[in-house]
Enzyme design. Sequence first.
Site, PDB file in Angstrom:
ATOM      1  CB  VAL A  81      -0.934   0.015   1.227  1.00 21.18           C
ATOM      2  CG1 VAL A  81      -1.707   1.333   1.286  1.00 21.18           C
ATOM      3  CG2 VAL A  81      -1.907  -1.139   1.160  1.00 21.18           C
ATOM      4  N   GLY A 160      -8.212   6.561   7.592  1.00 19.88           N
ATOM      5  CA  GLY A 160      -8.534   6.092   6.256  1.00 19.88           C
ATOM      6  C   GLY A 160      -9.170   4.722   6.319  1.00 19.88           C
ATOM      7  NE  ARG A 161      -9.591   1.945   0.192  1.00 14.77           N
ATOM      8  CZ  ARG A 161      -8.729   2.627  -0.552  1.00 14.77           C
ATOM      9  NH1 ARG A 161      -7.519   2.879  -0.090  1.00 14.77           N
ATOM     10  NH2 ARG A 161      -9.061   3.035  -1.759  1.00 14.77           N
ATOM     11  N   PRO A 185     -12.257  16.669   8.798  1.00 16.88           N
ATOM     12  CG  PRO A 185     -13.959  17.763   9.933  1.00 16.88           C
ATOM     13  CD  PRO A 185     -12.845  18.011   8.964  1.00 16.88           C
ATOM     14  NE  ARG A 242       5.429   1.718   4.905  1.00 18.41           N
ATOM     15  CZ  ARG A 242       4.458   0.831   4.677  1.00 18.41           C
ATOM     16  NH1 ARG A 242       3.887   0.204   5.696  1.00 18.41           N
ATOM     17  NH2 ARG A 242       4.084   0.561   3.452  1.00 18.41           N
ATOM     18  CG  HIS A 290       6.112  -4.827   8.263  1.00 23.76           C
ATOM     19  ND1 HIS A 290       6.808  -3.823   7.637  1.00 23.76           N
ATOM     20  CD2 HIS A 290       4.809  -4.644   7.900  1.00 23.76           C
ATOM     21  CE1 HIS A 290       5.971  -3.061   6.941  1.00 23.76           C
ATOM     22  NE2 HIS A 290       4.756  -3.548   7.081  1.00 23.76           N
TER      23      HIS A 290
END
Length: 325
Positions: A81, A160-161, A185, A242, A290
């Site tokens: 991503v 986000g998602r 927002p 990250r 990870h």
Amino acid sequence: MSDQPRWKIYVTRRLLPEALDLLKEKCDIEIWDHDNVVPRDELLKRIAGKEGMLCQLTEKINKELLDAAGPSLRVVSSMSVGYDHVELQQLKERNVLLGNTPGVLTDATAELTVALLLTTSRRLVEGTHHVKNGTWGSWKATWMCGPGLSGSTVGLVGFGRIGQAIGQRLKPFGVKRFLYCGHTPKPEAPMLPAEFVSQDELLQQSDFVVVCCALTPETRGMFNSAVFKKMKKSAVFINTSRGAVVNQEDLVEALESGTIALAGLDVTTPEPLPVDHPLLKLTNCVVLPHIGSATLETRTAMAMLSAENLLTALEGKPMPAQVKL
């Protein structure tokens, strides 16, 4: 036999068979057919003259590599991503397209984040250690106790998602309030519901601070000593975004000094983290290697989307997931 020319591509890691078979239909493939990272000199040698590249987060896509590839390179497809390993301006100047794999790993990463949060807050690694080392004694009222989710406030840094999916999975645990911060927002927030607040409000009010934002110049190193001092002393800090969003030396200090209570990390700097790193010596820090997207279904979907991005770009068609440069 078709007269369609076959594209020359380079794949930087052993790939799942389904994706490799898809590429073989239309491409001549050179591949680093190993699970370890391709050596840089090998990559620079093999990328020369290729029209496409399917890479991982571990490959730095920069001027050096693009110079080695030459003008034939038209597309880079990253099986990830994030794309902080890519120098976007270099691609833009050479009209090289970039694809990534958003969406397909949302569920897996959200599941792992919840698992890491519970593992950290309920001190599961410590508990397993006591069982295996014979230090599991008689019952004590507060032994191995950690903070619970019921009635808590969860702060999501990044909505986000993945942030939204984490919130939806935590909601059934009885979380009282969800907070999030950012530039503006989000229209999806009322569905959780989650409250849009300043970063300082989120840090000061949250029992659990969950980081799921992108790595950008703005977020790099944002979790430092000053930020940890704004959090509750009882706070649980979770990072599945990250490693570079955290100043790890400051995190070690915050955990050792009691500035915050607990931390769970699925990402570090560097990766792998050296076995003698101070974070690995702390009993109040859980570090995973990870593995946010590590389900077979998700990795297969990522590989297939990476292959489809590569092929459609070479065909001159819109990629299913193209990064805007």
